[in-house]
Scaffold this motif. Sequence first.
Motif, PDB file in Angstrom:
ATOM      1  N   SER A  71     -11.048 -20.427 -47.073  1.00  0.00           N
ATOM      2  CA  SER A  71     -10.138 -20.499 -48.101  1.00  0.00           C
ATOM      3  C   SER A  71      -9.249 -21.871 -47.323  1.00  0.00           C
ATOM      4  O   SER A  71      -9.141 -22.097 -46.163  1.00  0.00           O
ATOM      5  CB  SER A  71      -9.343 -19.676 -48.327  1.00  0.00           C
ATOM      6  OG  SER A  71      -8.526 -18.843 -47.612  1.00  0.00           O
ATOM      7  N   ARG A 121      -9.778 -20.478 -52.692  1.00  0.00           N
ATOM      8  CA  ARG A 121     -10.928 -20.304 -51.944  1.00  0.00           C
ATOM      9  C   ARG A 121     -12.065 -21.581 -51.893  1.00  0.00           C
ATOM     10  O   ARG A 121     -11.884 -22.054 -53.002  1.00  0.00           O
ATOM     11  CB  ARG A 121     -11.555 -19.168 -52.761  1.00  0.00           C
ATOM     12  CG  ARG A 121     -12.877 -18.755 -52.057  1.00  0.00           C
ATOM     13  CD  ARG A 121     -13.273 -17.218 -52.527  1.00  0.00           C
ATOM     14  NE  ARG A 121     -14.515 -16.743 -52.255  1.00  0.00           N
ATOM     15  CZ  ARG A 121     -15.081 -16.291 -52.980  1.00  0.00           C
ATOM     16  NH1 ARG A 121     -14.857 -15.843 -54.296  1.00  0.00           N
ATOM     17  NH2 ARG A 121     -16.701 -16.118 -52.602  1.00  0.00           N
ATOM     18  N   ALA A 180     -12.581 -26.687 -52.963  1.00  0.00           N
ATOM     19  CA  ALA A 180     -11.503 -25.676 -53.151  1.00  0.00           C
ATOM     20  C   ALA A 180     -10.653 -26.528 -54.352  1.00  0.00           C
ATOM     21  O   ALA A 180     -10.267 -27.591 -54.287  1.00  0.00           O
ATOM     22  CB  ALA A 180     -10.467 -25.439 -52.032  1.00  0.00           C
TER      23      ALA A 180
END
Length: 191
Positions: free
Chosen positions: A116, A125, A146
């Motif tokens: 993450s 994440r 992400a």
Amino acid sequence: MRPIDRNEVLGIGEYEAIRERFRSRIIEEKRPRRVRIGDHLTAVFENRDSVLFQIQEMLRTERITSESGILHEIETYNDLIPGAGQLSLTLFVEIPDRALRDRMLIDLVGLEDAVSIEIDGVAARALGKREGSMEDRTTAVHYLKADLPAEAQAAIKARKAAVSLVVGHPRYAVKAPLGRATLEKLAEDLS
């Protein structure tokens, strides 16, 4: 970020003529984009230039000259370009010793689900495609993206965010704060 268009990709001969200059520029561009995550992982935040370089190098290495082959490489690598509000990274398991690397790839099964990006304490994440993943081991290279909440994007663009790459795997837990030069590149990517 806009995907790479076919008209941006040079033929092998044309590319050879500019390769050294282009390669040197991309290496310098990637330097602040490369982040060490503990002893065995490295991530590179991708952008249009890094993707164009990957396409050109793949065409050169594989000697791909057919139009269908070129279009396939463009389509494949365009997946690495971050979309609006995204960061894209390539995660590498980098262990020179083959026996240790083979052991670690087994120990790190599920690594692709344990990454993450933490922005001011809030985790986004990083997700990748599951195709090619194996049940009994991980791979040495992962392509992840992400999606960042609007407030995280704004904090990075304002260059006020504390950002870290975090791996929360049971066998490899580490948090790597990003330096100013890396944050500057991420702010450019999100602008």
